[in-house]
Scaffold this active site. Structure first.
Site, PDB file in Angstrom:
ATOM      1  N   LYS A   1       0.925  -0.899  -0.029  1.00  0.00           N
ATOM      2  CA  LYS A   1       0.465   0.173   0.346  1.00  0.00           C
ATOM      3  C   LYS A   1       0.668   1.308  -0.065  1.00  0.00           C
ATOM      4  O   LYS A   1       2.153   0.632   0.610  1.00  0.00           O
ATOM      5  CB  LYS A   1      -0.569  -0.093   1.176  1.00  0.00           C
ATOM      6  CG  LYS A   1      -0.753  -0.435   2.967  1.00  0.00           C
ATOM      7  CD  LYS A   1       0.383   1.890   3.059  1.00  0.00           C
ATOM      8  CE  LYS A   1       0.943   1.333   4.307  1.00  0.00           C
ATOM      9  NZ  LYS A   1       1.451   2.496   5.115  1.00  0.00           N
TER      10      LYS A   1
ATOM     11  N   ASP B   1      -3.000  -1.190  10.593  1.00  0.00           N
ATOM     12  CA  ASP B   1      -3.073  -1.274   8.819  1.00  0.00           C
ATOM     13  C   ASP B   1      -3.778  -2.170   8.118  1.00  0.00           C
ATOM     14  O   ASP B   1      -4.210  -2.318   6.994  1.00  0.00           O
ATOM     15  CB  ASP B   1      -1.959  -0.882   7.582  1.00  0.00           C
ATOM     16  CG  ASP B   1      -1.219   0.636   7.948  1.00  0.00           C
ATOM     17  OD1 ASP B   1      -1.599   1.018   9.259  1.00  0.00           O
ATOM     18  OD2 ASP B   1      -0.341   0.755   8.203  1.00  0.00           O
TER      19      ASP B   1
END
Ligand code: SUD
Ligand code: ADP
Length: 282
Positions: free
Chosen positions: A12, A137
């Site tokens: 990401k 996350d």
């Protein structure tokens, strides 16, 4: 032989990251925009019926039971009450501690992969809640859509940012997230963005000044990439990235910069390649 399932575990980027304040437990309230890359690790799973959870790939500096893959598998096994176990292998290409979320992504791929293989039938809400106990996350990787995140990263609103090609530079330093969040010089008072979608021009990462000050390698990467496009920091670094309209342009810049630095080119993606693969299995 037992059937094997191979699933991607994408990286990401944080396209922006604002720090709004510090909570009583020491964690920081953030607003950040997550987008995936079509680039990442690959995990292979094979179910075992003796209940053992075994990761067969060794990680330098990460003991077996501290690996987020093993932690995710054990938590899901305990909470679901399954009697099944799993053999896991990983082809690790994502740098560790680079702010591109490799560990969190590996945990999410494990949760989704085992939910499928152990036929648990858990929905994304339940898997994301378990994921949050492993790392801030993890939930976005479980849900698999680009998102505006608030809180410590757990309140997610799906978004559709542009999907450029990125050059990602990987300075050869590991940045400690804890160290950056405890730096007295960190700006912790950004005003909350209340408008949706997030207005353009909010691409700042509040961690950047502190990371650039502490790590000359990151400063150097930002300066070099900054000659070609807006160069940004993802998470607390160390990785630095910049977007380009085409693969050809990204490749050209990458070829110049990777003569002296480590890096790669990857497409931004609002739907995680893990979810695209899982969808194709249904
Ligand atoms: C800031 C982000 C943005 O994506 O950074 P990256 O890790 O990706 O670089 C993440 O939310 C990181 O989340 P996560 O990966 O769970 O953080 P951890 O490594 O567990 O955090 C290590 C330490 O950083 C501090 N920390 C972390 C996240 C947060 N919102 N506030 C904090 O103050 C805490 O002291 C915590 O103990
Ligand atoms: N499967 C895993 N992959 C990567 N790192 C892991 C994993 N399991 C545990 N870790 C630990 O988590 C730390 C953060 O890793 P990672 O998620 O890759 O970085 P970041 O949060 O900076 O993007 C690593 O330095 C490592 O010690």
């Amino acid at each position: 032989m037992t059937e094997r399932l191979t699933l991607p575990s994408p990286a990401k980027l944080n396209l922006m990251l604002h720090i709004l304040g510090r909570r009583e437990d020491g964690y920081h309230e953030l607003q950040t925009l997550f987008q995936f890359l079509d680039y990442g690790d690959e995990l292979t799973f094979a179910v075992r019926d003796d209940g053992v959870i075994q990761l067969h790939t060794e990680f330098e500096g990460v003991p077996h039971d501290s690996n987020l893959i093993v932690k995710a598998a054990k938590k899901l096994q305990q909470q679901s009450g399954t009697s099944l176990g799993i053999d896991i292998w990983i082809n690790k290409i994502l740098p560790m501690g680079g702010g591109i979320g490799g560990g969190s992504s590996n945990a999410a791929t494990t949760l989704l992969g085992l939910n499928h293989l152990w036929q648990l039938g858990w929905d994304h809400d339940r898997l994301a809640a378990l994921g949050l106990t492993l790392g801030a996350d993890v939930p976005v990787f479980v849900r698999g859509h680009a998102a505006f995140a608030e809180g410590v990263g757990e309140k997610l609103t799906p978004v559709e940012p542009e999907e450029p090609w990125y050059v990602v530079l990987v300075p050869q330093v590991s940045v400690s997230t804890a160290e950056i969040f405890s730096d007295p010089l960190l700006t912790r008072n950004s005003s909350p963005i209340k408008v949706r979608p997030v207005p353009k021009g909010n691409s700042r990462n509040d961690c950047l000044p502190v990371v650039a000050r502490r790590y000359p390698e990151v400063r150097n990467a930002l300066n070099l990439l900054g000659k070609f496009t807006e160069a940004k920091l993802t998470g607390t670094g160390s990785c630095v990235f910049g977007g380009f309209p085409s693969k050809a342009e990204a490749d050209k810049v990458s070829a110049l910069l990777t003569e002296t630095l480590t890096g790669f080119v990857a497409k931004g993606s609002n739907v995680s390649m893990l979810h695209r693969k899982l969808q194709s299995l249904l």
